[in-house]
Design a protein around this motif. Structure first.
Motif, mmCIF file in Angstrom:
data_model
loop_
_atom_site.group_PDB
_atom_site.id
_atom_site.type_symbol
_atom_site.label_atom_id
_atom_site.label_comp_id
_atom_site.label_asym_id
_atom_site.label_seq_id
_atom_site.Cartn_x
_atom_site.Cartn_y
_atom_site.Cartn_z
ATOM 1 N N ARG A 1 -14.266 -18.107 -3.272
ATOM 2 C CA ARG A 1 -15.597 -18.716 -3.251
ATOM 3 C C ARG A 1 -16.079 -19.151 -4.640
ATOM 4 N N MET A 2 -15.158 -19.751 -5.371
ATOM 5 C CA MET A 2 -15.463 -20.404 -6.640
ATOM 6 C C MET A 2 -14.672 -21.693 -6.667
ATOM 7 N N VAL A 3 -15.183 -22.711 -7.353
ATOM 8 C CA VAL A 3 -14.457 -23.980 -7.436
ATOM 9 C C VAL A 3 -14.439 -24.496 -8.866
ATOM 10 N N LYS A 4 -13.352 -25.170 -9.213
ATOM 11 C CA LYS A 4 -13.317 -25.925 -10.465
ATOM 12 C C LYS A 4 -14.336 -27.060 -10.356
ATOM 13 N N PRO A 5 -15.058 -27.370 -11.427
ATOM 14 C CA PRO A 5 -14.888 -26.895 -12.799
ATOM 15 C C PRO A 5 -15.793 -25.733 -13.202
ATOM 16 N N ASP A 6 -16.257 -24.919 -12.271
ATOM 17 C CA ASP A 6 -17.064 -23.746 -12.610
ATOM 18 C C ASP A 6 -16.282 -22.859 -13.580
ATOM 19 N N PRO A 7 -16.841 -22.521 -14.733
ATOM 20 C CA PRO A 7 -16.121 -21.666 -15.687
ATOM 21 C C PRO A 7 -15.667 -20.341 -15.079
ATOM 22 N N ALA A 8 -16.373 -19.881 -14.051
ATOM 23 C CA ALA A 8 -16.044 -18.578 -13.470
ATOM 24 C C ALA A 8 -14.652 -18.547 -12.860
ATOM 25 N N ILE A 9 -14.196 -19.677 -12.318
ATOM 26 C CA ILE A 9 -12.880 -19.656 -11.661
ATOM 27 C C ILE A 9 -11.759 -19.581 -12.704
ATOM 28 N N TYR A 10 -11.982 -20.165 -13.866
ATOM 29 C CA TYR A 10 -10.988 -20.062 -14.937
ATOM 30 C C TYR A 10 -10.941 -18.632 -15.472
ATOM 31 N N ALA A 11 -12.120 -18.031 -15.631
ATOM 32 C CA ALA A 11 -12.177 -16.648 -16.094
ATOM 33 C C ALA A 11 -11.515 -15.714 -15.087
ATOM 34 N N HIS A 12 -11.739 -15.985 -13.798
ATOM 35 C CA HIS A 12 -11.125 -15.178 -12.746
ATOM 36 C C HIS A 12 -9.605 -15.278 -12.811
ATOM 37 N N HIS A 13 -9.103 -16.498 -12.889
ATOM 38 C CA HIS A 13 -7.650 -16.697 -12.913
ATOM 39 C C HIS A 13 -7.037 -16.039 -14.153
ATOM 40 N N GLN A 14 -7.699 -16.210 -15.273
ATOM 41 C CA GLN A 14 -7.209 -15.622 -16.523
ATOM 42 C C GLN A 14 -7.136 -14.103 -16.422
ATOM 43 N N LYS A 15 -8.167 -13.484 -15.842
ATOM 44 C CA LYS A 15 -8.205 -12.024 -15.725
ATOM 45 C C LYS A 15 -7.163 -11.516 -14.736
ATOM 46 N N VAL A 16 -7.104 -12.143 -13.562
ATOM 47 C CA VAL A 16 -6.189 -11.678 -12.515
ATOM 48 C C VAL A 16 -4.740 -11.745 -12.975
ATOM 49 N N PHE A 17 -4.379 -12.816 -13.683
ATOM 50 C CA PHE A 17 -2.982 -13.014 -14.063
ATOM 51 C C PHE A 17 -2.685 -12.625 -15.518
ATOM 52 N N GLY A 18 -3.695 -12.081 -16.194
ATOM 53 C CA GLY A 18 -3.464 -11.590 -17.542
ATOM 54 C C GLY A 18 -3.034 -12.655 -18.521
ATOM 55 N N LEU A 19 -3.675 -13.809 -18.488
ATOM 56 C CA LEU A 19 -3.298 -14.922 -19.354
ATOM 57 C C LEU A 19 -3.911 -14.776 -20.744
ATOM 58 N N ASP A 20 -3.146 -15.140 -21.740
ATOM 59 C CA ASP A 20 -3.666 -15.291 -23.093
ATOM 60 C C ASP A 20 -4.126 -16.739 -23.210
ATOM 61 N N PRO A 21 -5.446 -16.990 -23.335
ATOM 62 C CA PRO A 21 -5.915 -18.381 -23.308
ATOM 63 C C PRO A 21 -5.279 -19.267 -24.371
ATOM 64 N N GLU A 22 -5.003 -18.718 -25.539
ATOM 65 C CA GLU A 22 -4.418 -19.527 -26.605
ATOM 66 C C GLU A 22 -2.967 -19.903 -26.307
ATOM 67 N N ARG A 23 -2.354 -19.202 -25.363
ATOM 68 C CA ARG A 23 -0.962 -19.468 -24.994
ATOM 69 C C ARG A 23 -0.855 -20.082 -23.587
ATOM 70 N N THR A 24 -1.975 -20.615 -23.103
ATOM 71 C CA THR A 24 -2.038 -21.149 -21.737
ATOM 72 C C THR A 24 -2.260 -22.647 -21.760
ATOM 73 N N VAL A 25 -1.533 -23.370 -20.894
ATOM 74 C CA VAL A 25 -1.787 -24.798 -20.702
ATOM 75 C C VAL A 25 -2.030 -25.038 -19.217
ATOM 76 N N PHE A 26 -3.041 -25.839 -18.938
ATOM 77 C CA PHE A 26 -3.469 -26.138 -17.572
ATOM 78 C C PHE A 26 -3.214 -27.611 -17.285
ATOM 79 N N ILE A 27 -2.740 -27.906 -16.071
ATOM 80 C CA ILE A 27 -2.396 -29.274 -15.664
ATOM 81 C C ILE A 27 -3.200 -29.629 -14.427
#
Length: 203
Positions: free
Chosen positions: A139-165
């Motif tokens: 129940r979140m949609v792009k481009p809401d910042p919350a969905i990026y934060a959710h994905h980053q937290k769930v999958f343990g992403l390092d934002p500086e080492r992440t690329v999105f397409i």
């Protein structure tokens, strides 16, 4: 810093999507289709299903607003399978190459909870990345910042080492604001070049 995590959108990046395809028989004239989409604010309505509203509720809401369009409104869900006719093969090949080379690949998509299982059955490559965030399920949609934060937290992403397409400029910009690197997808060969510019090894 070297890229470790690569996050793919799905629609119009890995899987072809065209909402017009649901109406080619009922509204063969493109101008008529565009008038219908504009009249009912199709993008805004469809986004609510991507945000977690059920298709049954979405149809009832819109049919109540536009009773003279009810048949067309309900036709979209009936013909939804026509809107995702094939994979974008070269993009899928890039994704598989990245997985084979050891990159951490995940998916982040605006997609309804009702229809994503259909896509999973049709396109088994969607199970090949480490995981997926489906907007309609959380129940979140792009481009809401919350969905990026959710994905980053769930999958343990390092934002500086992440690329999105993603094929949406708004979604790409939101990813950059989240601290990720991001690529606006236009076509697979350009994607290969853009990934290489970021130091990503891709076949």
């Amino acid at each position: 810093m070297a890229i470790e995590h690569i996050v793919f959108d799905i629609g119009r990046v890995l899987v072809h999507w065209d909402h017009h395809a649901a109406y080619l028989d009922a509204l063969p004239d493109e101008a008529d289709r565009k008038r219908f989409f504009e009249e009912v604010d199709f993008p805004g309505w469809n986004l609510q299903q991507d945000a977690g509203r059920s298709w049954a509720e979405g149809e009832e809401v819109l049919a109540a607003q536009f009773p003279h369009r009810e048949e067309l409104i309900r036709l979209f869900r009936q013909n939804w399978h026509l809107t995702v006719p094939h994979a974008i093969g070269e993009s899928v090949a890039i994704m598989r190459s990245l997985i084979a080379r050891g990159y951490d690949v995940t998916l982040l998509t605006n997609w309804s909870a009702d229809t994503y299982p259909i896509a999973q059955e049709r396109y088994d490559f969607l199970a090949e990345p480490r995981g997926v965030t489906v907007s309609g399920q959380i129940r979140m949609v792009k481009p809401d910042p919350a969905i990026y934060a959710h994905h980053q937290k769930v999958f343990g992403l390092d934002p500086e080492r992440t690329v999105f397409i993603d094929d949406s400029a708004r979604n790409v910009e939101a990813a950059r604001e989240a601290g990720w690197k991001a690529i606006l997808f236009r076509e697979p060969e350009e994607l290969r070049r853009d990934l290489r510019k970021l130091g990503v090894t891709v076949d």
